[in-house]
Write a protein that holds these residues in place. Structure first.
Motif, PDB file in Angstrom:
ATOM      1  N   ALA A 134      54.345  30.612  47.569  1.00  0.00           N
ATOM      2  CA  ALA A 134      53.233  30.482  48.647  1.00  0.00           C
ATOM      3  C   ALA A 134      51.887  30.315  47.826  1.00  0.00           C
ATOM      4  CB  ALA A 134      53.243  31.978  49.275  1.00  0.00           C
ATOM      5  N   VAL A 135      51.170  29.987  48.493  1.00  0.00           N
ATOM      6  CA  VAL A 135      49.657  29.799  48.025  1.00  0.00           C
ATOM      7  C   VAL A 135      48.501  30.706  48.722  1.00  0.00           C
ATOM      8  CG1 VAL A 135      49.995  27.629  46.905  1.00  0.00           C
ATOM      9  CG2 VAL A 135      49.100  27.409  49.304  1.00  0.00           C
ATOM     10  N   ALA A 136      47.400  31.015  48.052  1.00  0.00           N
ATOM     11  CA  ALA A 136      46.170  31.510  48.670  1.00  0.00           C
ATOM     12  C   ALA A 136      44.937  30.799  48.238  1.00  0.00           C
ATOM     13  CB  ALA A 136      46.104  32.954  48.249  1.00  0.00           C
ATOM     14  N   PHE A 137      44.171  30.928  49.091  1.00  0.00           N
ATOM     15  CA  PHE A 137      42.911  30.137  49.006  1.00  0.00           C
ATOM     16  C   PHE A 137      41.620  31.117  48.782  1.00  0.00           C
ATOM     17  CE2 PHE A 137      45.892  27.545  51.215  1.00  0.00           C
ATOM     18  CZ  PHE A 137      45.849  26.434  50.831  1.00  0.00           C
ATOM     19  N   ALA A 138      40.827  30.641  47.854  1.00  0.00           N
ATOM     20  CA  ALA A 138      39.751  31.372  47.318  1.00  0.00           C
ATOM     21  C   ALA A 138      38.622  30.635  46.932  1.00  0.00           C
ATOM     22  CB  ALA A 138      39.863  32.572  46.104  1.00  0.00           C
ATOM     23  N   ALA A 139      37.088  31.133  47.136  1.00  0.00           N
ATOM     24  CA  ALA A 139      36.065  30.377  46.695  1.00  0.00           C
ATOM     25  C   ALA A 139      36.215  30.215  44.982  1.00  0.00           C
ATOM     26  CB  ALA A 139      34.939  30.968  46.886  1.00  0.00           C
ATOM     27  N   ASP A 140      36.117  29.005  44.482  1.00  0.00           N
ATOM     28  CA  ASP A 140      36.358  28.744  43.198  1.00  0.00           C
ATOM     29  C   ASP A 140      35.800  29.770  42.483  1.00  0.00           C
ATOM     30  OD1 ASP A 140      37.632  26.669  41.170  1.00  0.00           O
ATOM     31  OD2 ASP A 140      35.629  27.356  40.545  1.00  0.00           O
ATOM     32  N   PRO A 141      36.426  30.324  41.285  1.00  0.00           N
ATOM     33  CA  PRO A 141      35.696  31.474  40.769  1.00  0.00           C
ATOM     34  C   PRO A 141      34.333  31.153  39.380  1.00  0.00           C
ATOM     35  CG  PRO A 141      37.735  31.083  39.761  1.00  0.00           C
ATOM     36  CD  PRO A 141      37.771  30.253  40.965  1.00  0.00           C
ATOM     37  N   GLU A 142      34.287  29.681  39.341  1.00  0.00           N
ATOM     38  CA  GLU A 142      33.312  29.216  38.603  1.00  0.00           C
ATOM     39  C   GLU A 142      32.540  27.983  39.025  1.00  0.00           C
ATOM     40  OE1 GLU A 142      34.471  28.536  34.584  1.00  0.00           O
ATOM     41  OE2 GLU A 142      36.025  27.065  35.282  1.00  0.00           O
ATOM     42  N   LEU A 143      32.928  27.221  39.904  1.00  0.00           N
ATOM     43  CA  LEU A 143      32.373  26.042  40.274  1.00  0.00           C
ATOM     44  C   LEU A 143      31.474  26.349  41.472  1.00  0.00           C
ATOM     45  CD1 LEU A 143      35.111  23.430  39.969  1.00  0.00           C
ATOM     46  CD2 LEU A 143      33.410  23.804  38.280  1.00  0.00           C
ATOM     47  N   PRO A 144      30.041  25.718  41.414  1.00  0.00           N
ATOM     48  CA  PRO A 144      29.124  26.078  42.456  1.00  0.00           C
ATOM     49  C   PRO A 144      29.377  25.100  43.567  1.00  0.00           C
ATOM     50  CG  PRO A 144      28.053  24.555  40.757  1.00  0.00           C
ATOM     51  CD  PRO A 144      29.485  25.142  40.230  1.00  0.00           C
ATOM     52  N   PRO A 145      29.034  25.404  44.909  1.00  0.00           N
ATOM     53  CA  PRO A 145      28.918  24.369  45.877  1.00  0.00           C
ATOM     54  C   PRO A 145      28.300  23.185  45.454  1.00  0.00           C
ATOM     55  CG  PRO A 145      28.456  26.550  46.541  1.00  0.00           C
ATOM     56  CD  PRO A 145      28.300  26.639  45.190  1.00  0.00           C
ATOM     57  N   ALA A 182      42.857  38.742  39.854  1.00  0.00           N
ATOM     58  CA  ALA A 182      41.886  38.294  39.003  1.00  0.00           C
ATOM     59  C   ALA A 182      41.472  39.413  37.825  1.00  0.00           C
ATOM     60  CB  ALA A 182      40.377  38.062  39.755  1.00  0.00           C
ATOM     61  N   ALA A 183      41.968  40.906  38.211  1.00  0.00           N
ATOM     62  CA  ALA A 183      41.691  41.609  36.893  1.00  0.00           C
ATOM     63  C   ALA A 183      42.751  40.984  35.713  1.00  0.00           C
ATOM     64  CB  ALA A 183      42.052  42.884  37.606  1.00  0.00           C
ATOM     65  N   HIS A 184      43.698  40.444  35.901  1.00  0.00           N
ATOM     66  CA  HIS A 184      44.467  39.995  34.753  1.00  0.00           C
ATOM     67  C   HIS A 184      44.162  38.746  34.370  1.00  0.00           C
ATOM     68  CE1 HIS A 184      46.853  43.608  35.163  1.00  0.00           C
ATOM     69  NE2 HIS A 184      47.006  43.331  36.400  1.00  0.00           N
ATOM     70  N   SER A 185      43.748  37.727  35.604  1.00  0.00           N
ATOM     71  CA  SER A 185      43.385  36.418  35.278  1.00  0.00           C
ATOM     72  C   SER A 185      42.201  36.003  35.918  1.00  0.00           C
ATOM     73  CB  SER A 185      44.572  35.284  35.628  1.00  0.00           C
ATOM     74  OG  SER A 185      44.119  34.066  35.502  1.00  0.00           O
ATOM     75  N   PRO A 186      40.855  36.263  35.070  1.00  0.00           N
ATOM     76  CA  PRO A 186      39.593  36.042  36.083  1.00  0.00           C
ATOM     77  C   PRO A 186      39.521  34.534  36.593  1.00  0.00           C
ATOM     78  CG  PRO A 186      39.389  37.324  34.105  1.00  0.00           C
ATOM     79  CD  PRO A 186      40.779  36.650  34.144  1.00  0.00           C
ATOM     80  N   MET A 187      40.270  33.602  35.946  1.00  0.00           N
ATOM     81  CA  MET A 187      40.087  32.168  36.396  1.00  0.00           C
ATOM     82  C   MET A 187      41.148  31.929  37.519  1.00  0.00           C
ATOM     83  SD  MET A 187      37.486  30.821  35.164  1.00  0.00           S
ATOM     84  CE  MET A 187      36.633  32.155  35.531  1.00  0.00           C
ATOM     85  N   LEU A 188      42.066  32.924  37.804  1.00  0.00           N
ATOM     86  CA  LEU A 188      43.085  32.652  38.779  1.00  0.00           C
ATOM     87  C   LEU A 188      43.992  31.706  38.528  1.00  0.00           C
ATOM     88  CD1 LEU A 188      41.057  33.435  42.008  1.00  0.00           C
ATOM     89  CD2 LEU A 188      42.587  34.890  40.992  1.00  0.00           C
ATOM     90  N   VAL A 189      44.440  31.667  37.106  1.00  0.00           N
ATOM     91  CA  VAL A 189      45.266  30.581  36.635  1.00  0.00           C
ATOM     92  C   VAL A 189      46.757  30.818  37.430  1.00  0.00           C
ATOM     93  CG1 VAL A 189      46.538  29.817  34.741  1.00  0.00           C
ATOM     94  CG2 VAL A 189      44.017  30.454  34.611  1.00  0.00           C
TER      95      VAL A 189
END
Length: 194
Positions: A134-145, A182-189
């Motif tokens: 499955a997939v989930a969607f989040a605001a990108d952790p580092e790229l600005p709008p 994100a606690a284990h992978s801050p960039m949500l790899v």
């Protein structure tokens, strides 16, 4: 070689936002046979610390303003995804997955948004050796709008998740489970071996 200024201002806005984090590296790039505004137009892959950053082109208006909303560019977002950097190119399954997600939006008319999640009907890699289905969607952790002459947009990160994580998201929130990841992978790899 003479460059023509602003022939693709939407494209330029995406690349400028990515450059704030990735510098001026030359990404790998794939084009599609789709015309602008008809699906995924292109996809770029940038090398980052231990992972590939994948960025779609085509969910926003790249070359001209076609939608009725002057404040939002296209669907209002481009998709991103981060996968382990363990070869000279990102894995083919990650490119196929992003293409299928873009195709879903264009065919269904139902855009994704932060907090959405989706069972993709099988392993996200197409191989049975991963638990990510499955997939989930989040605001990108580092790229600005981004802002372009065609309106604003954000980067929406696609994160591969297990069915158990999907069920926990339904019981709590998508954000709560992604915060644990994100606690284990801050960039949500998205690592298909996890």
């Amino acid at each position: 070689m003479v460059e023509v200024a602003n022939e693709a201002p939407g494209w330029d806005a995406i690349e400028a936002a990515v450059a704030t984090r990735m510098g001026d590296q030359e990404p790998l790039h794939w084009g599609t046979s789709n015309l602008p505004g008809q699906g995924l137009y292109g996809l770029s892959a940038y090398r980052a610390a231990g992972h590939w950053l994948l960025v779609t082109f085509g969910m926003t208006e790249l070359f001209s303003k076609d939608s009725d909303d002057p404040d939002i560019s296209g669907w209002g977002y481009e998709l991103t995804m981060r996968v382990p950097l363990d070869a000279d190119q990102p894995p083919a399954w990650s490119l196929r997955l992003l293409d299928k997600l873009v195709e879903y939006v264009f065919n269904s008319g139902r855009p994704f948004a932060e907090g959405h999640r989706m069972d993709v009907g099988g392993p996200i890699t197409g191989q049975a050796n991963t638990r990510l289905r499955a997939v989930a969607f989040a605001a990108d952790p580092e790229l600005p709008p981004i802002d372009s002459p065609f309106g604003s947009a954000q980067f929406l990160a696609v994160v591969g998740i297990t069915i158990d994580e999907l069920e926990r998201m339904k019981a709590t929130t998508t954000a709560a489970v992604l915060s644990e990841l994100a606690a284990h992978s801050p960039m949500l790899v998205t690592d298909p071996t996890r």
